[in-house]
Design an enzyme around this catalytic site. Structure first.
Site, PDB file in Angstrom:
ATOM      1  CE1 TYR A 434       0.946   0.053   4.351  1.00 20.08           C
ATOM      2  CE2 TYR A 434      -1.352  -0.291   4.868  1.00 20.08           C
ATOM      3  CZ  TYR A 434      -0.050  -0.138   5.274  1.00 20.08           C
ATOM      4  OH  TYR A 434       0.241  -0.176   6.610  1.00 20.08           O
ATOM      5  CD  GLU A 435      -0.387   5.355   1.769  1.00 19.05           C
ATOM      6  OE1 GLU A 435      -0.326   6.181   0.842  1.00 19.05           O
ATOM      7  OE2 GLU A 435      -1.374   5.266   2.519  1.00 19.05           O
ATOM      8  N   GLY A 436       1.322   2.880  -2.671  1.00 18.89           N
ATOM      9  CA  GLY A 436       2.115   2.726  -3.887  1.00 18.89           C
ATOM     10  C   GLY A 436       2.976   1.497  -3.771  1.00 18.89           C
TER      11      GLY A 436
END
Length: 592
Positions: A434-436
């Protein structure tokens, strides 16, 4: 059940021996003397070990439950959240104008580390709120800030970020959530968002969702994306709560880890939203939140490894198994403890040298953010922008690896849930996604950050490494073990960057095929720089007659291990990069 003790002494070492924070020319840093930071960290450590850590297993086993349209958090979470709020832990670095304590972001980061190690899923409720607070603080109108921030600072109201949709994650230009302008200046938000961490829960009376959507009639693709404030419950002009907004939870996801945090499908059915920042400039506003979040996720990577490492060390010292090949270390007992065996030592030193290097690297990133935001230093802003994908990508990759290695120390017991080691590995795994996802971090580093401002910031990083080596090359205690390996690693990184410059323009695949290795190569060089600086700080402490000689000597020994056993990985990464894209792209899709 696993236990956790806040590594306060190691944190203090990074703050004061390494970075000498109270001497930094950054507003607010002069107040961060050793006594002050020690007092704050000791109190945070007590909450982490006594309140949050015991709930970690509870959250993992119970998870969150969706009942009659309401998400219920695990037993004990609500009471612990109240303790966090009452202690002011949610407001450490927030603006005093809205009820915050105004401490530097670095202090927030140091405190968060122990909270994340103790209970990552729990801490996400306040962590996401902090990110939403930052976005509104940076891009909101005065009225919006006055309306939402005081309650978000105290976490009476929490916050979220809503980006992903069922059909689009990274490629946000494909999103379908729409925003229809209304006569009163508000918008009607309609669409579905997925994977929304802390999307709903029973810990706060309101949740302030930040939602990306496209204004009807706006530009196509990413240029048409705007950011909106969409409260779960309407907020009246006097700050009181009104009726429920048209936003609801479709379901909560069943996940591999972080069970104590509610990851929700969110449905927006004509919900009332308010534009945050400018029309069609939503990504700029959202990146305020995402860049902070990415540093926080990089912290999660090593914070989980820290907790896993502490338990693995305790097990290795206690568990009797086999005899040391050089002679019995525990002759009165039936066997020697695991820690006598070289391969167990290797495993533990991999973990220890990673965690301590990652802590220094992350705090450096936080310091650069403070420097940029508190002094307006554009060079600091550019450097931390360059390093953010490395902090996030490299540290979460390696953090997961280290959590698995800690599990490995336990042998078969590491695979048994009652020992708790699998939770660290399962919780750490999400940080790589997550968060890229980390592949995106690598593409961001190579595709955007290297060339940013004409390559100014990567050249500044190379100069920073070169200057440190030059300024200290007369120090014989540093040269052989730290400076020489760092110099060779830096040359490898520069050679990789040169390869991209020479080949990437002709065939971009040559750069992109090597991007993941470049991210790891950069990470190793950054860790090498941190370890060389920590070695210098340790030598200075010993020369100054430090009372705890063993602590600083241990730092030096751990640093030497990293330089000898981990830093050589740069040669492998460079070799892969210089092989180009031909072998990577050789197969046609149907041959996979």
């Amino acid at each position: 059940m696993p236990v956790f003790t806040a590594p306060t002494k190691d944190i203090q070492f990074v703050l004061h021996d390494l970075f000498k924070v109270s001497e930094q020319p950054i507003p607010g840093y002069d107040e961060m003397d050793r006594d002050f930071t020690g007092a704050v960290l000791e109190e945070a450590g007590k909450i982490a070990s006594e309140v949050l850590a015991p709930l970690n297993v509870v959250g993992d086993k119970e998870g969150c439950h969706f009942e009659n349209g309401v998400v219920r958090t695990p037993k004990g979470f609500k009471e612990a959240f109240e303790q966090m709020k009452e202690g002011g832990w949610t407001a450490l670095d927030c603006d005093p104008d809205y009820g915050g304590q105004g401490l530097p972001y670095l202090m927030h980061t140091a405190v968060q580390e122990s909270f994340v190690s103790a209970n990552m899923a729990f801490n996400m409720y306040q962590g996401l709120t902090h990110g939403a607070y930052s976005a509104i603080h940076a891009h909101g109108s005065d009225a919006q800030k006055a309306k939402y921030l005081p309650k978000m600072v105290t976490c009476e109201w929490t916050g979220t970020m809503n980006l992903t949709e069922p059909h689009c994650g990274t490629d946000l230009g494909l999103m379908r959530t729409k925003a229809e302008p209304q006569a009163d200046g508000s918008y009607k938000i309609t669409g579905q968002k997925i994977f929304i961490s802390a999307g709903d829960h029973d810990l706060a009376e309101n949740i302030i969702h930040l939602v990306l959507a496209k204004i009807v009639g706006g530009p196509e693709g990413i240029k048409g994306v705007s950011l909106f404030i969409v409260p779960k419950v309407h907020v009246n002009d006097d700050g009181s709560l009104g009726a429920r907004n048209a936003v609801s939870v479709g379901k909560i996801e069943e996940k591999m880890g972080i069970h104590g945090n509610a990851t929700c499908v969110m449905n927006y059915d004509g919900a009332t939203g308010y534009l945050l920042g400018e029309e069609h400039k939503g990504m700029r506003a959202m990146f305020t939140m995402m860049n902070e979040a990415r540093l926080g996720v990089g912290l999660q990577g090593y914070a989980q490894a820290e907790a896993a490492y502490q338990n693995a060390v305790a097990y290795a010292k206690d568990r009797l198994q086999g005899r040391a090949v050089t002679g019995a270390a525990n002759p009165e007992g039936p066997a020697d403890p695991l820690i006598v065996h070289p391969d167990i030592r290797r495993n533990l030193l991999d973990q220890k040298s990673f965690v301590e290097g990652a802590r220094a690297f992350t705090y450096w990133g936080a310091l650069l953010l403070d420097k940029a935001h508190r002094t307006g230093d554009a060079d600091a802003e550019g450097l931390v922008s360059l390093l953010t994908p490395v902090i996030k990508g490299f540290q979460t990759d390696k953090g997961f690896d280290m959590a698995v290695q800690a599990q490995q120390v336990y042998g078969g017991h590491g695979y048994i849930e009652e020992w708790g080691m699998s939770q660290f590995a399962r919780d750490a795994r999400i940080a790589m996604i997550y968060e890229g996802a980390n592949g995106i971090q690598a593409l961001d580093l190579v595709g955007r950050k290297l060339a940013q401002d004409g390559g100014k910031h990567v050249m500044a990083f190379f100069d920073l490494v070169k200057s440190f080596i030059k300024d200290n090359e007369a120090n014989e205690a540093l040269k052989k073990d730290f400076l020489d390996p760092l110099k060779e690693a830096s040359k490898a990184l520069q050679a990789a960057a040169m390869y991209f410059m020479q080949n990437g323009m002709k065939n971009p695949n040559h750069a992109l095929a090597g991007s993941y290795d470049f991210m790891h190569l950069t990470g190793h060089v950054c860790f090498g720089l941190m370890w060389a600086k920590m070695a210098k700080a340790s030598l200075e402490a010993l020369e100054g007659g430090a009372a705890d000689k063993a602590f600083y000597e241990t730092k030096l020994t751990t640093g030497r291990y990293y330089m000898q056993r981990q830093l050589p990985a740069v040669a492998m990464h460079l070799g892969r990069i210089q092989s180009g894209a031909d072998s990577v792209m050789a197969l046609s899709a149907e041959n996979f």
